[in-house]
Design a protein around this motif. Sequence first.
Motif, PDB file in Angstrom:
ATOM      1  N   LEU A   1       0.829  -1.202   0.000  1.00  0.00           N
ATOM      2  CA  LEU A   1       0.000   0.000   0.000  1.00  0.00           C
ATOM      3  C   LEU A   1       0.871   1.262   0.000  1.00  0.00           C
ATOM      4  CD1 LEU A   1      -2.799  -1.039   2.530  1.00  0.00           C
ATOM      5  CD2 LEU A   1      -2.939  -0.928   0.024  1.00  0.00           C
ATOM      6  N   GLY A   2       2.005   1.196   0.693  1.00  0.00           N
ATOM      7  CA  GLY A   2       2.922   2.335   0.690  1.00  0.00           C
ATOM      8  C   GLY A   2       3.499   2.592  -0.689  1.00  0.00           C
ATOM      9  N   ILE A   3       3.841   1.515  -1.418  1.00  0.00           N
ATOM     10  CA  ILE A   3       4.366   1.668  -2.777  1.00  0.00           C
ATOM     11  C   ILE A   3       3.293   2.241  -3.699  1.00  0.00           C
ATOM     12  CG2 ILE A   3       5.347   0.443  -4.757  1.00  0.00           C
ATOM     13  CD1 ILE A   3       6.427  -1.622  -2.724  1.00  0.00           C
ATOM     14  N   VAL A   4       2.049   1.772  -3.531  1.00  0.00           N
ATOM     15  CA  VAL A   4       0.941   2.300  -4.322  1.00  0.00           C
ATOM     16  C   VAL A   4       0.744   3.784  -4.026  1.00  0.00           C
ATOM     17  CG1 VAL A   4      -1.558   2.194  -4.702  1.00  0.00           C
ATOM     18  CG2 VAL A   4      -0.230   0.088  -4.548  1.00  0.00           C
ATOM     19  N   ALA A   5       0.891   4.180  -2.751  1.00  0.00           N
ATOM     20  CA  ALA A   5       0.747   5.590  -2.375  1.00  0.00           C
ATOM     21  C   ALA A   5       1.820   6.443  -3.046  1.00  0.00           C
ATOM     22  CB  ALA A   5       0.826   5.730  -0.855  1.00  0.00           C
TER      23      ALA A   5
ATOM     24  N   LEU B   1      10.346   8.486 -10.026  1.00  0.00           N
ATOM     25  CA  LEU B   1       9.679   7.885  -8.871  1.00  0.00           C
ATOM     26  C   LEU B   1       8.357   7.232  -9.268  1.00  0.00           C
ATOM     27  CD1 LEU B   1      10.353  10.667  -6.213  1.00  0.00           C
ATOM     28  CD2 LEU B   1      11.458   8.429  -6.379  1.00  0.00           C
ATOM     29  N   PHE B   2       7.626   7.878 -10.173  1.00  0.00           N
ATOM     30  CA  PHE B   2       6.345   7.330 -10.612  1.00  0.00           C
ATOM     31  C   PHE B   2       6.536   6.014 -11.356  1.00  0.00           C
ATOM     32  CE2 PHE B   2       3.282   7.217 -14.267  1.00  0.00           C
ATOM     33  CZ  PHE B   2       2.197   6.730 -13.546  1.00  0.00           C
ATOM     34  N   VAL B   3       7.431   5.997 -12.341  1.00  0.00           N
ATOM     35  CA  VAL B   3       7.637   4.793 -13.142  1.00  0.00           C
ATOM     36  C   VAL B   3       8.236   3.668 -12.289  1.00  0.00           C
ATOM     37  CG1 VAL B   3       8.911   3.799 -15.087  1.00  0.00           C
ATOM     38  CG2 VAL B   3       7.824   6.035 -15.319  1.00  0.00           C
ATOM     39  N   THR B   4       9.193   4.004 -11.423  1.00  0.00           N
ATOM     40  CA  THR B   4       9.821   2.972 -10.590  1.00  0.00           C
ATOM     41  C   THR B   4       8.807   2.348  -9.640  1.00  0.00           C
ATOM     42  OG1 THR B   4      11.986   4.067 -10.681  1.00  0.00           O
ATOM     43  CG2 THR B   4      11.632   2.488  -8.901  1.00  0.00           C
ATOM     44  N   SER B   5       8.000   3.168  -8.983  1.00  0.00           N
ATOM     45  CA  SER B   5       7.003   2.623  -8.057  1.00  0.00           C
ATOM     46  C   SER B   5       5.935   1.832  -8.802  1.00  0.00           C
ATOM     47  CB  SER B   5       6.359   3.744  -7.226  1.00  0.00           C
ATOM     48  OG  SER B   5       5.782   4.743  -8.061  1.00  0.00           O
ATOM     49  N   ALA B   6       5.517   2.320  -9.982  1.00  0.00           N
ATOM     50  CA  ALA B   6       4.537   1.584 -10.781  1.00  0.00           C
ATOM     51  C   ALA B   6       5.117   0.259 -11.266  1.00  0.00           C
ATOM     52  CB  ALA B   6       4.086   2.435 -11.972  1.00  0.00           C
ATOM     53  N   TRP B   7       6.391   0.258 -11.598  1.00  0.00           N
ATOM     54  CA  TRP B   7       7.064  -0.967 -12.030  1.00  0.00           C
ATOM     55  C   TRP B   7       7.108  -1.985 -10.896  1.00  0.00           C
ATOM     56  CZ3 TRP B   7       8.070  -4.260 -15.459  1.00  0.00           C
ATOM     57  CH2 TRP B   7       9.192  -5.091 -15.454  1.00  0.00           C
ATOM     58  N   ILE B   8       7.393  -1.521  -9.674  1.00  0.00           N
ATOM     59  CA  ILE B   8       7.408  -2.424  -8.517  1.00  0.00           C
ATOM     60  C   ILE B   8       6.003  -2.972  -8.255  1.00  0.00           C
ATOM     61  CG2 ILE B   8       7.822  -2.598  -6.032  1.00  0.00           C
ATOM     62  CD1 ILE B   8      10.041  -0.524  -6.361  1.00  0.00           C
ATOM     63  N   VAL B   9       4.998  -2.118  -8.396  1.00  0.00           N
ATOM     64  CA  VAL B   9       3.613  -2.580  -8.242  1.00  0.00           C
ATOM     65  C   VAL B   9       3.310  -3.690  -9.245  1.00  0.00           C
ATOM     66  CG1 VAL B   9       1.192  -1.922  -8.612  1.00  0.00           C
ATOM     67  CG2 VAL B   9       2.682  -0.475  -7.219  1.00  0.00           C
ATOM     68  N   SER B  10       3.757  -3.519 -10.487  1.00  0.00           N
ATOM     69  CA  SER B  10       3.502  -4.540 -11.508  1.00  0.00           C
ATOM     70  C   SER B  10       4.245  -5.834 -11.190  1.00  0.00           C
ATOM     71  CB  SER B  10       3.904  -4.026 -12.900  1.00  0.00           C
ATOM     72  OG  SER B  10       5.306  -4.010 -13.086  1.00  0.00           O
ATOM     73  N   LEU B  11       5.440  -5.733 -10.613  1.00  0.00           N
ATOM     74  CA  LEU B  11       6.178  -6.933 -10.215  1.00  0.00           C
ATOM     75  C   LEU B  11       5.445  -7.674  -9.104  1.00  0.00           C
ATOM     76  CD1 LEU B  11       9.831  -5.529 -10.183  1.00  0.00           C
ATOM     77  CD2 LEU B  11       8.846  -7.095 -11.857  1.00  0.00           C
ATOM     78  N   CYS B  12       4.890  -6.925  -8.166  1.00  0.00           N
ATOM     79  CA  CYS B  12       4.120  -7.543  -7.087  1.00  0.00           C
ATOM     80  C   CYS B  12       2.885  -8.247  -7.650  1.00  0.00           C
ATOM     81  CB  CYS B  12       3.694  -6.487  -6.063  1.00  0.00           C
ATOM     82  SG  CYS B  12       5.041  -5.765  -5.104  1.00  0.00           S
ATOM     83  N   LEU B  13       2.209  -7.598  -8.593  1.00  0.00           N
ATOM     84  CA  LEU B  13       1.020  -8.198  -9.202  1.00  0.00           C
ATOM     85  C   LEU B  13       1.392  -9.434 -10.018  1.00  0.00           C
ATOM     86  CD1 LEU B  13      -0.859  -4.966 -10.333  1.00  0.00           C
ATOM     87  CD2 LEU B  13      -1.435  -6.467  -8.407  1.00  0.00           C
ATOM     88  N   HIS B  14       2.558  -9.383 -10.661  1.00  0.00           N
ATOM     89  CA  HIS B  14       3.063 -10.535 -11.422  1.00  0.00           C
ATOM     90  C   HIS B  14       3.207 -11.751 -10.507  1.00  0.00           C
ATOM     91  CE1 HIS B  14       5.948 -12.385 -14.467  1.00  0.00           C
ATOM     92  NE2 HIS B  14       6.200 -13.095 -13.375  1.00  0.00           N
ATOM     93  N   GLU B  15       3.869 -11.544  -9.367  1.00  0.00           N
ATOM     94  CA  GLU B  15       4.089 -12.655  -8.440  1.00  0.00           C
ATOM     95  C   GLU B  15       2.771 -13.080  -7.785  1.00  0.00           C
ATOM     96  OE1 GLU B  15       6.740 -14.053  -8.648  1.00  0.00           O
ATOM     97  OE2 GLU B  15       8.274 -12.614  -9.190  1.00  0.00           O
TER      98      GLU B  15
ATOM     99  N   LYS C   1       2.865 -18.564   3.207  1.00  0.00           N
ATOM    100  CA  LYS C   1       4.147 -17.982   2.793  1.00  0.00           C
ATOM    101  C   LYS C   1       4.071 -16.466   2.633  1.00  0.00           C
ATOM    102  CE  LYS C   1       5.837 -22.101   0.313  1.00  0.00           C
ATOM    103  NZ  LYS C   1       4.674 -22.980   0.257  1.00  0.00           N
ATOM    104  N   GLY C   2       2.869 -15.912   2.677  1.00  0.00           N
ATOM    105  CA  GLY C   2       2.715 -14.457   2.581  1.00  0.00           C
ATOM    106  C   GLY C   2       2.616 -13.921   1.175  1.00  0.00           C
ATOM    107  N   TYR C   3       2.513 -14.798   0.185  1.00  0.00           N
ATOM    108  CA  TYR C   3       2.506 -14.343  -1.202  1.00  0.00           C
ATOM    109  C   TYR C   3       1.225 -13.608  -1.585  1.00  0.00           C
ATOM    110  CZ  TYR C   3       6.397 -17.660  -1.752  1.00  0.00           C
ATOM    111  OH  TYR C   3       7.578 -18.344  -1.632  1.00  0.00           O
ATOM    112  N   LEU C   4       0.129 -13.875  -0.862  1.00  0.00           N
ATOM    113  CA  LEU C   4      -1.150 -13.263  -1.218  1.00  0.00           C
ATOM    114  C   LEU C   4      -1.310 -11.874  -0.628  1.00  0.00           C
ATOM    115  CD1 LEU C   4      -3.456 -16.389  -0.760  1.00  0.00           C
ATOM    116  CD2 LEU C   4      -2.408 -15.526  -2.862  1.00  0.00           C
ATOM    117  N   THR C   5      -0.310 -11.408   0.129  1.00  0.00           N
ATOM    118  CA  THR C   5      -0.377 -10.076   0.728  1.00  0.00           C
ATOM    119  C   THR C   5       0.204  -8.992  -0.183  1.00  0.00           C
ATOM    120  OG1 THR C   5       1.800 -10.257   1.798  1.00  0.00           O
ATOM    121  CG2 THR C   5      -0.108 -11.117   3.017  1.00  0.00           C
ATOM    122  N   LEU C   6       0.784  -9.416  -1.309  1.00  0.00           N
ATOM    123  CA  LEU C   6       1.420  -8.495  -2.259  1.00  0.00           C
ATOM    124  C   LEU C   6       2.650  -7.803  -1.669  1.00  0.00           C
ATOM    125  CD1 LEU C   6      -1.834  -6.990  -3.742  1.00  0.00           C
ATOM    126  CD2 LEU C   6      -0.111  -8.162  -5.095  1.00  0.00           C
ATOM    127  N   ASN C   7       3.175  -8.360  -0.600  1.00  0.00           N
ATOM    128  CA  ASN C   7       4.363  -7.792   0.036  1.00  0.00           C
ATOM    129  C   ASN C   7       5.608  -8.283  -0.696  1.00  0.00           C
ATOM    130  OD1 ASN C   7       6.449  -6.937   1.663  1.00  0.00           O
ATOM    131  ND2 ASN C   7       5.594  -7.740   3.560  1.00  0.00           N
TER     132      ASN C   7
END
Length: 267
Positions: A18-22, A45-59, A77-83
């Motif tokens: 949620l912090g990365i999304v913010a 900052l926008f592209v990097t954070s959006a890229w990390i969000v997409s990586l989280c969604l990928h996993e 294992k915590g994978y469903l928390t998007l952390n």
Amino acid sequence: MTTHTSRHSDRRISPVFLGIVAVMAVTGWAVWTDFAAVPGVAVFLFVTSAWIVSLCLHEYAHARTALHGGDISIGAKGYLTLNPLKYTHALLSIVLPVVFVIMGGIGLPGGAVFIERGRIQGRWKHSVISAAGPLTNALFAVVCTAPFWLDALDGVPVVFRFALAFLALLQVTAAILNFLPVPGLDGYGVIEPWLSHGVRRQVEPFAPFGLLAVFGLLFVPEVNHAFFDMIDAILRGLGVSGSETYCGQDFYRFWQTSDLCESVLNR
């Protein structure tokens, strides 16, 4: 009652995500409104954070399909928390992809969540689990390019348009690279269940080197040009021009922005 609470917590979205999304939302607003004194910093900052969000969604896509496929250990294992910190290979899944974006503008495929394949029955389920990640990148690219292929760019600030174009390029490269049928990548995971046991045993030792081999090939000029020509063709089909992705990458690298793209702001 305890079991129910545990399962609920396994699926609760992580404050880290949620912090990365913010960060993505705030910096996206800064790019849109031209709030930042240096637009490139906001784009970075926008592209990097959006890229990390997409990586989280990928996993997450891998994990979610594995859960529905039969691996009930995924939640614990915590994978469903998007952390992103819960992934088995945080370095491969998050750190290296971001470094490669900064260095070369390539959407590096992330590492995979650890899935207990023995719990999953059926070849189609295994293939779908592997395909879910890169399909998420493809969907993310479609969303990023929606203003382009919908011809809805009126009122979209030019720098924000460039940022979306570069983000779309990253998503397309990630989807294409991930879908390559190379050991260690998701594309091989799609076809692996359909291969004979003997073939899989012969290929298995090469899996850790598959990604390295792909990026080694990308350093060959002819391969690199052919690859990015294909990426440009896909983006053009989605309404994004080469100049827009170029300027998006140029603003992203704010420490070396060229006069060509800076001059667009002064028109």
